[in-house]
Structure formats: C-alpha cells, structure tokens
Design a protein around this motif. Structure first.
Motif, short mmCIF file in Angstrom:
data_model
loop_
_atom_site.label_atom_id
_atom_site.label_comp_id
_atom_site.label_asym_id
_atom_site.label_seq_id
_atom_site.Cartn_x
_atom_site.Cartn_y
_atom_site.Cartn_z
N GLY A 174 16.94 -40.28 -16.42
CA GLY A 174 18.13 -40.46 -17.26
C GLY A 174 17.89 -40.11 -18.71
O GLY A 174 18.84 -39.85 -19.48
N TYR A 175 16.63 -40.08 -19.11
CA TYR A 175 16.34 -39.82 -20.53
C TYR A 175 16.49 -38.34 -20.90
O TYR A 175 16.39 -37.99 -22.08
CB TYR A 175 14.98 -40.42 -20.92
N LEU A 176 16.78 -37.48 -19.93
CA LEU A 176 17.14 -36.11 -20.26
C LEU A 176 18.46 -36.13 -21.05
O LEU A 176 18.65 -35.37 -22.00
CB LEU A 176 17.29 -35.29 -18.97
N ILE A 223 17.09 -55.81 -25.27
CA ILE A 223 16.49 -57.11 -25.55
C ILE A 223 16.54 -57.37 -27.06
O ILE A 223 16.74 -58.50 -27.50
CB ILE A 223 15.06 -57.13 -24.96
N THR A 224 16.45 -56.31 -27.85
CA THR A 224 16.62 -56.46 -29.31
C THR A 224 18.08 -56.80 -29.63
O THR A 224 18.35 -57.64 -30.50
CB THR A 224 16.21 -55.15 -30.03
N ARG A 225 19.00 -56.16 -28.93
CA ARG A 225 20.44 -56.44 -29.11
C ARG A 225 20.69 -57.93 -28.89
O ARG A 225 21.36 -58.59 -29.68
CB ARG A 225 21.23 -55.60 -28.10
N GLY A 259 16.61 -51.64 -31.39
CA GLY A 259 15.82 -51.30 -30.20
C GLY A 259 14.37 -51.70 -30.43
O GLY A 259 13.95 -51.90 -31.57
N THR A 260 13.62 -51.78 -29.35
CA THR A 260 12.22 -52.19 -29.46
C THR A 260 11.44 -51.23 -30.35
O THR A 260 10.68 -51.64 -31.22
CB THR A 260 11.59 -52.27 -28.06
N ALA A 261 11.60 -49.93 -30.10
CA ALA A 261 10.85 -48.95 -30.89
C ALA A 261 11.42 -48.87 -32.31
O ALA A 261 10.69 -48.96 -33.30
CB ALA A 261 10.90 -47.59 -30.22
N THR A 278 19.46 -49.88 -15.97
CA THR A 278 18.05 -49.58 -15.71
C THR A 278 17.54 -48.69 -16.86
O THR A 278 18.33 -48.18 -17.65
CB THR A 278 17.89 -48.80 -14.39
N LYS A 279 16.21 -48.53 -16.91
CA LYS A 279 15.64 -47.54 -17.83
C LYS A 279 15.01 -46.45 -16.94
O LYS A 279 13.82 -46.47 -16.68
CB LYS A 279 14.58 -48.19 -18.72
N PRO A 280 15.84 -45.53 -16.44
CA PRO A 280 15.37 -44.55 -15.46
C PRO A 280 14.75 -43.34 -16.16
O PRO A 280 15.36 -42.75 -17.05
CB PRO A 280 16.66 -44.14 -14.76
C1 LIG Z 1 19.22 -46.11 -23.97
C2 LIG Z 1 18.68 -47.30 -24.67
N1 LIG Z 1 19.54 -48.19 -25.22
C3 LIG Z 1 19.09 -49.28 -25.87
C4 LIG Z 1 17.74 -49.54 -26.00
C5 LIG Z 1 17.28 -50.77 -26.72
O1 LIG Z 1 16.76 -51.69 -25.81
P1 LIG Z 1 15.63 -52.73 -26.23
O2 LIG Z 1 16.15 -53.45 -27.41
O3 LIG Z 1 15.47 -53.60 -25.06
O4 LIG Z 1 14.41 -51.94 -26.56
C6 LIG Z 1 16.82 -48.64 -25.44
C7 LIG Z 1 15.39 -48.89 -25.54
O5 LIG Z 1 14.78 -49.34 -24.60
C8 LIG Z 1 17.29 -47.51 -24.75
O6 LIG Z 1 16.44 -46.63 -24.20
#
Ligand SMILES: Cc1ncc(COP(=O)(O)O)c(C=O)c1O
Length: 304
Positions: A159-161, A216-218, A253-255, A154-156
């Motif tokens: 969790g980003y702390l 998703i980039t991976r 990664g997306t960003a 998930t992208k919680p």
């Molecule tokens: C912890 C983490 N890992 C990997 C990624 C890369 O994922 P994606 O390529 O889907 O942006 C992200 C970004 O969303 C992330 O927050």
C-alpha cells in the motif's frame, strides 16, 4: 553494510547475515505489513524508553490477521524480542524500530493462501525524521486507497506505493509533503502521517471511517489536547477548503512526531508561523515519550 543486530525468525543475528529470496512474495507483490516504533533516549535518566510498544504490536497483529499473515508470536513475545534486540545493539540514542511480517513463500502467484510467513525487526538511530520546523505541502492528485481496496487499518507493505507516488509528486513540484484526499474528496492524511486542523479553539481530525490509518500518535495527541491542554477535539470529515481556512494545521506520526504545516497549495495557513498548538502538543508528547511525565510512564517500556 549494517553494523546492527536484527531479529529474524526467532533469533537475534547480525543484520548483514540475513538473506531474503528474490522470489519471495513480499518482494514481488508487496505481501507484508509493518510497524514503525520509536524508542527515546533520556540522557538524564540514562535510560532508553520504547513509546507505546504494546499498542504498536497490537496493531501489527491486527494487520497480520486482516492480511492472512500468520506469525507465531504474542504481543508480549514481540515486546520482549524488541527490548532484547535494543539491548543487544546497546543503543544510547533515540532509535527507530521497524518490525516487518511478510509472505516469504517463493511460489509465483500473489496468493495469500500458502502459509509461509516470516517476521523480522531491524532498528537504527533516528533523531529527527525530516529536519524541518515548518512544512509547505500540497493536495496530492493521487487519491488515498480506500478501505475496500487495501484495508486502511493495516500498514500493508504494498500500500505504500500509493504514499510514495504522492510524496514523489509533492517533491517534484517543490513541496515538502503531500496531503491525500479520499475518493469522495474529503481530507484524509499524509503519506505517512495523520492530519489535524485547529480552528476557533478546537482541534479537528478526520475519523477512522475516512480511510486513515488510526495513528498511535494521533491517539496520543487527542489525549494530550483533551486531558492536558483543555482543547476540545472533534473527529469528523474535513473538506478541502477547511484546510486553507484553518488557523493552524499539523501532521502527526511516529517518524514525523508533530510537524507544523505553514502553507498548503501556496496558501499561507493562519499567520504562516509554525502552529503554536502543535508546538505545545509536541513539547508535551516528547516529554511523555521520554519518560518524564509520571502519569504516562505506563506507556514507556524501559530497555535497560
Ligand atoms: C499512512 C499513515 N498514516 C498515519 C501514520 C501515523 O501513525 P502512527 O502515529 O501510529 O505512527 C502512519 C505511520 O505509521 C502512516 O503510515
């Protein structure tokens, strides 16, 4: 002050008009999840393309299901709302899109049980996330949260702390970014990006079972490497010293898109120059995301 429009609980409104309670569980306990999506402006085609929009919302709904955050939209409705929002903002530039689903209940306990959920999308122009061609990074002293603590797929929000602590430590120690190890010492990912190493003509990246977010980039990088560049890809656990011994290392990664790493823990990686494989993959990825490669057009959603 924001000049942009946002999507908030079913309506497109001026971003500045949105008020979120200081009591909301999202604010107090980090009970939410989010996505990060990009839309690329193609000047020649006079078109804005959202890259892999469906996949991002499939992942968001999966996050919501795992975290008991119920939002009343299908993937199609979320895609349509995003396109409408981008049109309303009349963006003619590359854009970063941030959907957030969260617990808006104002009750005191951090329980996920009571069912007051909200959903919003905001967006902003974003060309490069970090203006750097090559990253000098360190292994973090913080370990990646494991799947049995906070679900890794998930992208919680809360969790980003963990990510923020690793990035802060890296910055304070003079590095550009951090690499997390798992609790048992395997290479995991960056605070907001996945990691690849290139060694003896092969790309290697940690498997989903090593507590990574399945980026998703991976996934796109694996497709490009295998199908377009004829580079074999292995998904397997990576040991720390394999990083130092790699020919090339890069983040995805997306960003961040594709970001070459040239130094880890003050050890030069390969030649110390930005990874050739990473640059080739980045070039291909950018062309696909901008709607320039016929074969990958079904991954690009037209806005106008
Ligand atoms: C912890 C983490 N890992 C990997 C990624 C890369 O994922 P994606 O390529 O889907 O942006 C992200 C970004 O969303 C992330 O927050």
């Amino acid at each position: 002050m924001s000049e942009y429009f946002a999507f908030y609980n079913g309506e497109i409104v001026k971003e500045d008009s949105i008020k979120i309670s200081i009591r909301s569980k999202a604010f107090n306990y980090g009970l939410g999840c989010f996505e990060g999506i990009r839309a690329y402006w193609n000047e020649e085609k006079n078109q804005l393309y959202v890259f892999r929009l469906r996949e991002h919302y499939e992942r968001l709904l999966q996050s919501c299901k795992t975290l008991y955050i119920n939002i009343p939209y299908s993937v199609e409705q979320l895609c349509d709302a995003t396109v409408e929002l981008l049109r309303k903002n009349n963006f003619k530039t590359t854009v970063y899109i941030r959907p957030v689903a969260y617990k808006s209940s104002e009750k005191l306990s951090p329980s996920l049980y009571d069912d007051e959920n909200s959903f919003l999308i905001y967006c902003q122009p974003l060309e490069r996330f970090i203006e750097k061609e090559a990253f000098r990074v360190c292994i973090s002293s913080w370990r990646r949260i494991s799947d049995n603590m906070i679900p890794a797929r998930t992208k919680p929000t809360g969790g980003y702390l963990n990510s923020a602590l690793a990035s802060m430590e890296a910055t304070l120690n003079g590095y550009d970014e951090a690499i997390f190890l798992t609790d048992d010492g395997k290479v995991c990912e960056g605070p907001g990006e996945n990691i690849f190493i290139y060694k003896n003509g092969k790309l290697i990246t940690p498997p989903a079972s090593d507590n990574i977010l399945e980026g998703i980039t991976r996934d796109m990088v694996i497709k490009i490497a295998k199908n377009e560049l004829n580079i074999p890809v292995e998904e397997r656990s990576i040991s720390r010293t394999e990083l130092y011994a790699a020919d090339e290392v890069f983040f995805t990664g997306t960003a961040m898109e594709v970001a070459p790493v040239v130094e880890i823990d003050r050890r030069i990686i390969g030649s110390g120059e930005p990874s050739k494989v990473a640059l080739e993959i980045r070039n291909y990825l950018m062309n696909a995301a901008m709607g320039n490669i016929e074969k990958y057009m079904d991954m690009c959603t037209r806005v106008y």
